[in-house]
Scaffold this motif. Structure first.
Motif, PDB file in Angstrom:
ATOM      1  N   MET A  60       3.396  12.535 -13.573  1.00  0.00           N
ATOM      2  CA  MET A  60       4.851  12.716 -13.657  1.00  0.00           C
ATOM      3  C   MET A  60       5.211  14.181 -13.789  1.00  0.00           C
ATOM      4  O   MET A  60       4.527  14.948 -14.468  1.00  0.00           O
ATOM      5  N   TYR A  61       6.306  14.535 -13.135  1.00  0.00           N
ATOM      6  CA  TYR A  61       6.846  15.895 -13.277  1.00  0.00           C
ATOM      7  C   TYR A  61       8.363  15.815 -13.171  1.00  0.00           C
ATOM      8  O   TYR A  61       8.902  15.265 -12.201  1.00  0.00           O
ATOM      9  N   ALA A  62       9.056  16.349 -14.171  1.00  0.00           N
ATOM     10  CA  ALA A  62      10.521  16.398 -14.190  1.00  0.00           C
ATOM     11  C   ALA A  62      11.142  15.036 -13.913  1.00  0.00           C
ATOM     12  O   ALA A  62      12.112  14.917 -13.157  1.00  0.00           O
ATOM     13  N   GLY A  63      10.570  13.997 -14.512  1.00  0.00           N
ATOM     14  CA  GLY A  63      11.156  12.674 -14.419  1.00  0.00           C
ATOM     15  C   GLY A  63      10.806  11.879 -13.185  1.00  0.00           C
ATOM     16  O   GLY A  63      11.331  10.779 -12.996  1.00  0.00           O
ATOM     17  N   SER A  64       9.903  12.399 -12.347  1.00  0.00           N
ATOM     18  CA  SER A  64       9.527  11.702 -11.124  1.00  0.00           C
ATOM     19  C   SER A  64       8.013  11.576 -11.031  1.00  0.00           C
ATOM     20  O   SER A  64       7.276  12.394 -11.579  1.00  0.00           O
ATOM     21  N   ILE A  65       7.546  10.552 -10.306  1.00  0.00           N
ATOM     22  CA  ILE A  65       6.126  10.417 -10.005  1.00  0.00           C
ATOM     23  C   ILE A  65       5.830  11.289  -8.791  1.00  0.00           C
ATOM     24  O   ILE A  65       6.415  11.095  -7.722  1.00  0.00           O
ATOM     25  N   VAL A  66       4.933  12.269  -8.943  1.00  0.00           N
ATOM     26  CA  VAL A  66       4.623  13.160  -7.828  1.00  0.00           C
ATOM     27  C   VAL A  66       3.313  12.790  -7.137  1.00  0.00           C
ATOM     28  O   VAL A  66       3.081  13.160  -5.987  1.00  0.00           O
ATOM     29  N   GLU A  67       2.434  12.063  -7.844  1.00  0.00           N
ATOM     30  CA  GLU A  67       1.207  11.586  -7.228  1.00  0.00           C
ATOM     31  C   GLU A  67       0.722  10.359  -7.993  1.00  0.00           C
ATOM     32  O   GLU A  67       0.795  10.307  -9.215  1.00  0.00           O
ATOM     33  N   ARG A  68       0.225   9.387  -7.229  1.00  0.00           N
ATOM     34  CA  ARG A  68      -0.263   8.149  -7.848  1.00  0.00           C
ATOM     35  C   ARG A  68      -1.436   7.621  -7.040  1.00  0.00           C
ATOM     36  O   ARG A  68      -1.446   7.714  -5.805  1.00  0.00           O
ATOM     37  N   GLY A  69      -2.440   7.104  -7.736  1.00  0.00           N
ATOM     38  CA  GLY A  69      -3.598   6.555  -7.047  1.00  0.00           C
ATOM     39  C   GLY A  69      -4.638   6.055  -8.021  1.00  0.00           C
ATOM     40  O   GLY A  69      -4.426   6.028  -9.237  1.00  0.00           O
ATOM     41  N   THR A  70      -5.779   5.655  -7.490  1.00  0.00           N
ATOM     42  CA  THR A  70      -6.891   5.261  -8.350  1.00  0.00           C
ATOM     43  C   THR A  70      -7.441   6.509  -9.042  1.00  0.00           C
ATOM     44  O   THR A  70      -7.127   7.644  -8.656  1.00  0.00           O
ATOM     45  N   LEU A  71      -8.270   6.309 -10.055  1.00  0.00           N
ATOM     46  CA  LEU A  71      -8.886   7.438 -10.746  1.00  0.00           C
ATOM     47  C   LEU A  71      -9.649   8.312  -9.759  1.00  0.00           C
ATOM     48  O   LEU A  71      -9.564   9.548  -9.818  1.00  0.00           O
ATOM     49  N   GLU A  72     -10.365   7.688  -8.832  1.00  0.00           N
ATOM     50  CA  GLU A  72     -11.136   8.442  -7.837  1.00  0.00           C
ATOM     51  C   GLU A  72     -10.208   9.221  -6.900  1.00  0.00           C
ATOM     52  O   GLU A  72     -10.500  10.367  -6.539  1.00  0.00           O
ATOM     53  N   ASP A  73      -9.083   8.616  -6.506  1.00  0.00           N
ATOM     54  CA  ASP A  73      -8.122   9.313  -5.644  1.00  0.00           C
ATOM     55  C   ASP A  73      -7.641  10.606  -6.291  1.00  0.00           C
ATOM     56  O   ASP A  73      -7.627  11.673  -5.668  1.00  0.00           O
TER      57      ASP A  73
END
Length: 335
Positions: free
Chosen positions: A230-243
């Motif tokens: 999260m950055y400034a109230g938004s999700i900027v990157e999401r994935g598996t731990l490996e991703d």
């Protein structure tokens, strides 16, 4: 995965704090999902909106000034945003629980720890006072505290022991979702390891889904299956731990990793992310990270990026990837 295995679904959640002269845009249209028995690490700097997201899931945003502007939070398909407050009282602690940051302020100093655990059992399981107290003693044993200490007060326990009590309260009714808000921040390293190991065992035992709110990437690597940055109230990157760890894509996530110390290069200087997070009462028109980003272009200053899929499990919100010459090359201090 099968739809019926989804415990938590957050859709377009927006939370603002409306003050007299300004509005704090704390959470801005985030989307998340979590499968049964999985642990999601919610990562970011202080002020990114992580705790507000957790409180919104519990419908504990203080109002005023907090307002849930839009969004749905579904637990096993039930939208918590539509439930009356009396029904939410039944849901909290039974379907969804939260471990708050400071265990000392989470516990009532006027009641014994056994009474505080038993209160939750009586409220949700509708058993006798004696049966509830016996269950409280069993939960203390489960988190590594002797049952005979159930008659003691919070001030008689160390910080690590108090955190174990709070975890016992959160898990006593076997919730489907546990939100852990930096549960090891106030603990020393050895106690942190013990608490994390205990949490992993309990998660496996009860098949509880967990949102682990933290800024510590070491904890994420230790306990999480998936990561949302999260950055400034938004999700900027999401994935598996490996991703996230092995195929980092967003410049902010890159900055988080590059600011970690590398045990193999003890003489090297750390590389902090320059600048500060934007004022949440005056977010920029384009990408919120652009003023701190070494890769920002003109489009980043005027176009707010949307989360887009780069694989079946990996999502990133960054306008720079539309430029053909863009690439991130970095060392991997976490390896």
């Amino acid at each position: 995965m099968e739809e019926n295995n989804t415990v938590l679904q957050i859709e377009n959640l927006t939370v603002h704090y409306v003050l007299e002269d300004e509005t704090v845009e704390a959470v801005n249209g985030i989307n998340l999902s979590l499968q049964r028995g999985k642990v999601l690490g919610l990562v970011g700097e202080t002020g990114a909106g992580k705790t507000t997201t957790g409180l919104a899931c519990m419908r504990l945003i203080p109002n005023p000034p907090g307002v849930i502007k839009t969004g749905r939070v579904l637990i096993d398909g039930t939208d918590l945003m539509t439930l009356p407050e009396m029904k939410m009282n039944d849901v909290r602690g039974k379907e969804i629980s939260m471990i708050f940051q400071d265990p000392m302020t989470s516990l009532n100093p006027a009641f014994t720890v056994g009474e505080q655990i038993a209160e939750s059992v009586q409220l949700h399981d509708h058993v006798s006072k004696d049966a509830a107290y016996k269950k409280a003693q069993e939960m203390l044993e489960l988190v590594g505290i002797p049952a005979e200490r159930a008659g003691e007060y919070p001030h008689q326990f160390s910080g690590g022991m108090r955190q174990r009590v709070v975890i016992a309260i959160a898990l006593t009714c076997n919730p489907k979702l546990l939100i852990a808000d930096e549960p090891t921040t106030a603990l020393d390293v050895t106690i942190q390891a013990q608490v994390l190991d205990m949490m992993k065992q309990l998660i496996e035992k009860y098949q509880t889904s967990v949102i682990m709110i933290t800024h510590d990437l070491g904890i994420v690597a230790e306990i999480c299956d998936e990561v949302a940055v999260m950055y400034a109230g938004s999700i900027v990157e999401r994935g598996t731990l490996e991703d996230i760890f092995n195929n980092t894509m967003h410049p902010y996530t890159e900055g988080l990793f590059n600011s970690l110390p590398n045990i193999g290069h003890r003489g090297e200087d750390l590389k902090p992310i320059p600048g500060l997070m934007p004022d949440p009462t005056n977010l920029p028109e384009g990408c919120a990270f652009a003023p701190r980003c070494a890769y920002a272009g003109e489009s980043c200053k005027c176009v707010r990026p949307e989360l887009r899929a780069v694989s079946d499990t990996h999502f990133v919100a960054c306008n720079a990837y539309s430029r053909k010459d863009f690439s991130i090359e970095r060392s991997k201090p976490h390896e």
